[in-house]
Design a protein around this motif. Structure first.
Motif: not given
Length: 267
Positions: A40-63
């Protein structure tokens, strides 16, 4: 767990019916909070946010593209994947590359607990079909005994160690799916386990506490690199094939039709 009270209702604790030593569960819960906060602090969690879930992240397609370039990907005919948004690009590319994709119904909550996506019989684009809503429309619902053996298991993570130790969101479903598939002979010693994560989610070897049912990962793929955990000295052992009933609470068994049926068959 100070942050739990301030979490939105859509981000509940998932480990309330988890089995295992209390100190290990507490350490895992603290690490989840640390990773969610860092994303959250680094702003790399995509909607709807990281907390409580397997977080979607910036760069998921590149990975996903980095994973796609690995030799074991090309040779895999059938892939079993978690249903989370973070791995949607992986599921999409698997379908685009002609692979059968098995995806668990969230929380294994149905009598037929898996979606089977066949790229030869899709009514939607691979990207649409690879989503939960798309799979609900265009995939076949199948029982465990209808699955074919899988060559690659994709698992979602909140955090992952460079040694392949995996931390999920606490519900234990990924390990349970693996155990069920292994017990049915669909996953064997040669089946590759992999995840895609953001670099912020990676922790040093030994940082993630494990219980006996936790499934280690062979490869960790980020947008920047591939970590071959299986090649490390002292690679983490996989759990024995089979269901560890002692690790399952009565609440968990009651909530999953497949587990209830297996328990009834054994009694």
């Amino acid at each position: 767990m100070g942050q739990d009270g301030g979490m939105p209702r859509s981000a509940p604790r998932h480990d309330r019916d988890a089995g295992g030593p209390a100190d290990v569960l507490a350490a895992k819960a603290a690490l989840r909070e640390e990773v969610w906060s860092a994303m959250r602090a680094a702003k790399v969690a995509r909607f709807p946010g990281a907390a409580g879930r397997i977080p979607n992240f910036t760069g998921a397609e590149a990975a996903a593209e980095r994973l796609r370039a690995l030799p074991f990907w090309e040779s895999a005919g059938a892939v079993k994947s978690n249903p989370d948004s973070a791995q949607l690009p992986v599921r999409q590319r698997a379908l685009e590359d002609g692979k059968i994709v098995y995806m668990a119904v969230p929380r294994l909550a149905e009598r037929e607990p898996f979606f089977a996506l066949d790229p030869a019989h899709l009514e939607q684009s691979p990207r649409q079909a690879a989503s939960i809503s798309g799979a609900s429309r265009s995939a076949r619902r199948v029982m465990l005994d209808e699955l074919s053996p899988v060559d690659l298991v994709v698992m979602g993570c909140v955090a992952v160690g460079e040694d392949g130790a995996r931390l999920g969101k606490g519900g234990g479903f990924a390990d349970l799916e693996y155990a069920l598939a292994a017990a049915a002979g669909l996953i064997g010693p040669q089946t590759v386990t992999v995840t895609t994560v953001h670099e912020i989610q990676v922790r040093p070897a030994g940082a993630i506490p494990l219980t006996g049912h936790d499934v280690p990962l062979d490869f960790v793929v980020t947008p920047e690199r591939v970590i071959n955990a299986r090649a490390r000295p002292g690679a983490l052992p996989r759990p024995d094939a089979g269901i560890r009933w002692d690790d399952l609470t009565a609440e968990k068994i009651a909530a999953i039709p497949l587990l209830r049926a297996l328990r009834d068959a054994q009694s």
